[in-house]
Scaffold this active site. Structure first.
Site, mmCIF file in Angstrom:
data_model
loop_
_atom_site.group_PDB
_atom_site.id
_atom_site.type_symbol
_atom_site.label_atom_id
_atom_site.label_comp_id
_atom_site.label_asym_id
_atom_site.label_seq_id
_atom_site.Cartn_x
_atom_site.Cartn_y
_atom_site.Cartn_z
ATOM 1 N N HIS A 14 0.938 -1.363 0.156
ATOM 2 C CA HIS A 14 -0.033 0.211 0.614
ATOM 3 C C HIS A 14 0.693 1.191 0.108
ATOM 4 O O HIS A 14 -0.036 2.431 0.029
ATOM 5 C CB HIS A 14 -1.071 -0.314 1.269
ATOM 6 C CG HIS A 14 -2.237 -1.209 1.382
ATOM 7 N ND1 HIS A 14 -2.934 -1.159 0.192
ATOM 8 C CD2 HIS A 14 -2.483 -1.720 2.030
ATOM 9 C CE1 HIS A 14 -3.755 -1.867 -0.058
ATOM 10 N NE2 HIS A 14 -3.515 -2.206 1.441
ATOM 11 N N ASP A 56 -5.707 -12.910 2.679
ATOM 12 C CA ASP A 56 -6.351 -11.945 3.462
ATOM 13 C C ASP A 56 -7.600 -12.138 2.759
ATOM 14 O O ASP A 56 -8.923 -12.021 2.847
ATOM 15 C CB ASP A 56 -6.322 -10.720 3.684
ATOM 16 C CG ASP A 56 -5.833 -9.654 3.236
ATOM 17 O OD1 ASP A 56 -5.244 -9.935 2.100
ATOM 18 O OD2 ASP A 56 -5.482 -8.742 3.490
ATOM 19 N N ASP A 75 -3.545 -10.042 -2.405
ATOM 20 C CA ASP A 75 -3.788 -9.629 -1.371
ATOM 21 C C ASP A 75 -5.233 -9.127 -1.660
ATOM 22 O O ASP A 75 -5.525 -9.039 -2.876
ATOM 23 C CB ASP A 75 -2.905 -8.956 -0.973
ATOM 24 C CG ASP A 75 -3.524 -7.686 0.441
ATOM 25 O OD1 ASP A 75 -2.601 -8.812 0.787
ATOM 26 O OD2 ASP A 75 -4.366 -7.276 0.711
ATOM 27 N N HIS A 115 -6.945 -6.726 -0.738
ATOM 28 C CA HIS A 115 -6.938 -5.075 -0.728
ATOM 29 C C HIS A 115 -5.864 -4.933 -1.964
ATOM 30 O O HIS A 115 -5.046 -5.499 -2.019
ATOM 31 C CB HIS A 115 -6.325 -4.381 0.008
ATOM 32 C CG HIS A 115 -6.927 -4.575 1.303
ATOM 33 N ND1 HIS A 115 -6.419 -5.642 2.704
ATOM 34 C CD2 HIS A 115 -8.259 -4.502 2.529
ATOM 35 C CE1 HIS A 115 -7.172 -5.745 3.532
ATOM 36 N NE2 HIS A 115 -8.619 -5.111 3.531
#
Length: 313
Positions: free
Chosen positions: A129, A250, A166, A168
């Site tokens: 991120h 995740d 991931d 996200h």
């Protein structure tokens, strides 16, 4: 296949506030899984410490300076500073970050030198991120981007592919490589979900961004179809010299931060497909970096199967 794993005790000393999902127990759970006899052949090494200059491969100096100034001075081992909404630093955070960067760079060196066919870096905090000029989403510096730039600078890699599964979207990686035709970025992720980026029409300046968003409450069949229809064809068309994985776990059905329903077998399957793609163009060179994964059981299961598939080839 010869598989190496980089780890370090310092990764347990990056502290976050009580109840924060990105906690040291994540790595403790993985270490328990790695005690199984299946992992006896795994070549486990301590991640080396990178220099601060390594950060400048992917970030400007002002961002490095901001992070350095945000780390507590160490007068109180339990002191925690908040950099932004959900990103925190403790006195040992900088050491953890720089060993994570060092592990990522050493892993690249290993696959280009032939010391290992593939490498997994079990580091925290994560990195995908982190944008060029911004720490966010538990991330300070973008380890996978630094690894890619190191492969180009130190080993003359001409084309590098990054696959991010991931749950996200890897907004930081997309931000760093948006204008770069030498790096392919492919991402499967839940949408809508934090950080809000990752639509299919986000393609980059040279059509080297491939986003495959997945709807909440979908499972492995949709994930595998996204790989088959978007990620794998892009890899074969691009023919990278190295494949890097932003390996967040995740999207597992147990994870508390999202609503996808993958199982460990889905990550095992995806790992196998990436290894096949690496065999076709990248001389088997694969480096995988731990990103998210916040249910301890789901993380241990999924990362364990991922590493085992890397060992088997």
């Amino acid at each position: 296949m010869s598989t190496r794993l980089y780890e370090h005790p310092i990764f347990l000393e990056h502290l976050t506030p009580p109840g924060h999902p990105e906690r040291p127990d994540r790595l403790r759970s993985l270490n328990i899984a790695l005690e199984h006899p299946n992992f006896e052949r795994l070549d486990r090494r301590k991640a080396p410490l990178a220099s601060e200059d390594a950060v400048l491969l992917a970030h400007p100096e002002e961002h490095l300076t901001f992070v350095l100034r945000s780390i507590p001075d160490g007068g109180d081992d339990d002191e925690i500073n908040q950099l932004e909404a959900d990103t925190y630093a403790s006195p040992k955070t900088l050491q953890a970050i720089m060993h994570g960067v060092g592990g990522a760079m050493a892993a690249v060196d290993d696959v280009f030198s032939g010391a290992a066919d593939n490498v997994f870096v079990a580091a925290r905090p994560p990195g995908h991120h982190a944008e060029k000029n911004k720490a966010m989403g538990f991330c300070f510096f973008n380890n996978v981007a630094i690894a890619a730039r190191h492969a180009q600078k130190a080993h003359g890699a001409e084309r590098i592919a990054i696959v991010d599964w991931d749950v996200h979207h890897g907004n930081g990686t997309q931000d760093i490589f948006w204008d770069d035709p030498s790096v392919l970025f492919c991402s499967t992720h839940q949408m809508p979900l934090y950080p809000g980026t990752g639509k299919k029409d986000e393609r980059g300046a040279h059509n080297t961004i491939v986003n495959a968003p997945l709807s909440p409450n979908t499972g492995g069949d949709h994930f595998r179809e996204a790989f088959k229809s978007r990620v794998l064809p892009a890899l074969d068309d691009f023919r990278p010299d190295l494949i890097l994985i932003s390996a967040g776990f995740d999207a597992h059905h147990r994870d508390p931060l999202a609503q996808l329903n993958l199982t460990g077998e889905d990550f095992d399957w995806a790992t196998g497909r990436i290894l096949e793609a690496a065999d076709r163009s990248a001389k088997n060179r694969v480096v995988s970096l731990l990103e998210g994964g916040y249910d301890l059981e789901g993380l241990a299961e999924s990362a364990g199967l991922h590493i085992l598939r890397m060992m088997k080839g």
